[in-house]
Design a protein around this motif. Sequence first.
Motif, short mmCIF file in Angstrom:
data_model
loop_
_atom_site.label_atom_id
_atom_site.label_comp_id
_atom_site.label_asym_id
_atom_site.label_seq_id
_atom_site.Cartn_x
_atom_site.Cartn_y
_atom_site.Cartn_z
N PRO A 44 60.49 -29.90 19.06
CA PRO A 44 59.80 -30.17 20.50
C PRO A 44 58.48 -31.27 20.48
O PRO A 44 58.38 -31.98 21.37
CB PRO A 44 59.37 -28.84 20.68
N TYR A 45 57.66 -31.22 19.49
CA TYR A 45 56.52 -31.89 19.16
C TYR A 45 56.91 -33.57 19.32
O TYR A 45 56.55 -34.28 19.94
CB TYR A 45 55.67 -31.69 18.23
N THR A 46 58.00 -33.74 18.09
CA THR A 46 58.27 -35.19 18.22
C THR A 46 59.05 -35.87 19.40
O THR A 46 58.81 -36.82 19.71
CB THR A 46 59.42 -35.39 16.84
N ALA A 47 59.81 -35.05 20.05
CA ALA A 47 60.53 -35.00 21.26
C ALA A 47 59.30 -35.68 22.25
O ALA A 47 59.59 -36.74 22.98
CB ALA A 47 61.48 -34.13 21.59
N ALA A 48 58.57 -34.75 22.58
CA ALA A 48 57.54 -35.05 23.53
C ALA A 48 56.63 -36.19 23.14
O ALA A 48 56.29 -37.11 23.99
CB ALA A 48 56.63 -33.86 23.58
N GLU A 100 57.33 -40.40 30.03
CA GLU A 100 57.46 -39.28 30.63
C GLU A 100 56.24 -38.44 30.53
O GLU A 100 55.58 -38.30 29.41
CB GLU A 100 58.49 -38.39 29.77
N VAL A 101 55.95 -37.84 31.45
CA VAL A 101 54.37 -37.19 31.64
C VAL A 101 54.68 -35.49 30.91
O VAL A 101 55.10 -34.77 31.39
CB VAL A 101 54.04 -36.89 33.14
N VAL A 102 54.47 -35.44 29.86
CA VAL A 102 54.53 -34.32 29.00
C VAL A 102 53.61 -34.42 28.00
O VAL A 102 53.45 -35.37 27.05
CB VAL A 102 56.13 -34.27 28.53
N PRO A 103 52.95 -32.96 27.50
CA PRO A 103 52.13 -33.06 26.27
C PRO A 103 52.93 -32.95 25.09
O PRO A 103 53.63 -32.07 24.87
CB PRO A 103 51.30 -31.78 26.62
N ALA A 104 52.37 -33.73 23.78
CA ALA A 104 52.90 -33.46 22.46
C ALA A 104 51.92 -32.63 21.97
O ALA A 104 50.76 -32.90 21.61
CB ALA A 104 52.89 -34.97 22.09
N LEU A 105 52.51 -31.50 21.79
CA LEU A 105 51.67 -30.33 21.02
C LEU A 105 51.97 -30.05 19.75
O LEU A 105 53.18 -29.45 19.41
CB LEU A 105 51.76 -29.11 22.03
N ASP A 106 51.39 -30.42 18.75
CA ASP A 106 51.18 -29.77 17.17
C ASP A 106 50.13 -29.36 16.94
O ASP A 106 49.43 -28.79 17.99
CB ASP A 106 51.56 -31.15 16.47
N GLY A 107 50.00 -28.73 15.80
CA GLY A 107 48.81 -27.98 15.52
C GLY A 107 47.55 -28.63 15.69
O GLY A 107 46.59 -27.89 16.16
N ASN A 108 47.42 -30.00 15.71
CA ASN A 108 46.11 -30.61 15.80
C ASN A 108 45.90 -30.72 17.30
O ASN A 108 44.65 -30.21 17.84
CB ASN A 108 46.20 -31.86 15.53
N ALA A 109 46.99 -30.78 18.22
CA ALA A 109 46.82 -30.86 19.87
C ALA A 109 46.35 -29.31 20.20
O ALA A 109 45.36 -29.09 20.85
CB ALA A 109 47.94 -31.35 20.50
N PHE A 110 47.01 -28.29 19.50
CA PHE A 110 46.70 -26.90 19.97
C PHE A 110 45.28 -26.62 19.71
O PHE A 110 44.63 -25.84 20.51
CB PHE A 110 47.64 -25.98 19.09
N ARG A 111 44.72 -26.99 18.55
CA ARG A 111 43.35 -26.89 18.16
C ARG A 111 42.50 -27.30 19.32
O ARG A 111 41.57 -26.74 19.62
CB ARG A 111 43.06 -27.60 16.69
N VAL A 112 42.74 -28.90 19.46
CA VAL A 112 41.86 -29.53 20.71
C VAL A 112 42.04 -28.62 22.12
O VAL A 112 40.81 -28.26 22.54
CB VAL A 112 42.29 -30.72 20.87
N TYR A 113 43.10 -28.22 22.43
CA TYR A 113 43.33 -27.45 23.72
C TYR A 113 42.57 -26.26 23.77
O TYR A 113 42.10 -25.76 24.53
CB TYR A 113 44.59 -27.51 24.19
N SER A 114 43.21 -25.58 22.72
CA SER A 114 42.21 -24.15 22.65
C SER A 114 40.71 -24.40 22.29
O SER A 114 40.13 -23.33 22.97
CB SER A 114 42.80 -23.42 21.30
N ARG A 115 40.49 -25.31 21.96
CA ARG A 115 38.66 -25.38 21.96
C ARG A 115 38.17 -25.91 23.71
O ARG A 115 37.28 -25.21 24.03
CB ARG A 115 38.19 -26.42 20.94
N LEU A 116 38.97 -26.70 24.16
CA LEU A 116 38.67 -27.27 25.62
C LEU A 116 38.60 -25.95 26.31
O LEU A 116 37.64 -25.67 27.16
CB LEU A 116 39.54 -28.07 25.96
#
Length: 287
Positions: free
Chosen positions: A79-83, A92-108
């Motif tokens: 899913p991450y690489t596909a996005a 395509e307007v889709v978020p690419a969510l790996d562990g690093n992106a999860f960290r950023v968004y969970s902090r935001l």
Amino acid sequence: MILQQTRVEQGRSYWERFLQELPTVEDLAAASDTQIKGLWSGLGYYRRADLLHRGAKQIARTGWPQGTKEWLEVPGIGPYTAAALASIVDGEVVPALDGNAFRVYSRLADWSEPIETSRSKAFIYSLALNFVHPKRPGDFNQAVMDLAQALCTPKKPKCNECPVQELCAARSAGSAELRPVKTRTLKVTEQDLHFAVPRRGHQFGLVQRPLGGIWSGLYTLPELATVPPGFTPQVLDHRLSHRKLRVHFYPEFEGSSEPEIWLTREEWSKRGMPQAFVHWLTEFPYI
Ligand code: SF4
């Protein structure tokens, strides 16, 4: 796919070699398994090399995918690489969510629930989807990757330099380092492996590993089911993602069965030498 388990600095030269020797997806698809393993040799996690090859064959047959859904049908693309691909390559307007992106968004959002739950994942996905730039989704996702790597690091994030500090709830609450909340710790198993060392001049006697286990389909020295009595091993510790291996090599013991193939160190390396064996030959260069 190289970057799925490898840092950019380590993977860059491999990527360049791949592009130089197999510049198109058709070249990659038509390459032999031995050539792919040789180019991959030293990167570890060889399953990625097999998946890359299978993915290239599929694309050469059916054409380039368009959008997340089609990318997900390519072997080795999760899913991450596909996005990431769909946003960068297809817009395509889709978020690419790996562990690093999860960290950023969970902090935001200063999200205080364990990040592994499906509720947390759904929350972060919808939050991220609202943030993704509608006209430049690929640039946006890459900016989040850069932010995670350069500033929003797991420890000691550099909030004072962060371009989105005004938006960040964890920064305001002083809880940035506590996010994301993790409950699951990786269970690491320990395992002892023993190998005979058949030699014929500069050649090593090797056997092909069964598909599916450790070093699936690669050539290694013959593994021993029992410890040979009276022989002193060379021992080294080797870490795989979920396993701590203690690998024993018996240079004085040839084993009792005939190897499948005899290769020099260089020939072995070209076919894809597992990292534990690279490590062994580096530790004991006189072998
Ligand atoms: S302000 Fe700090 S915690 Fe928030 S996104 Fe920026 S670096 Fe991460």
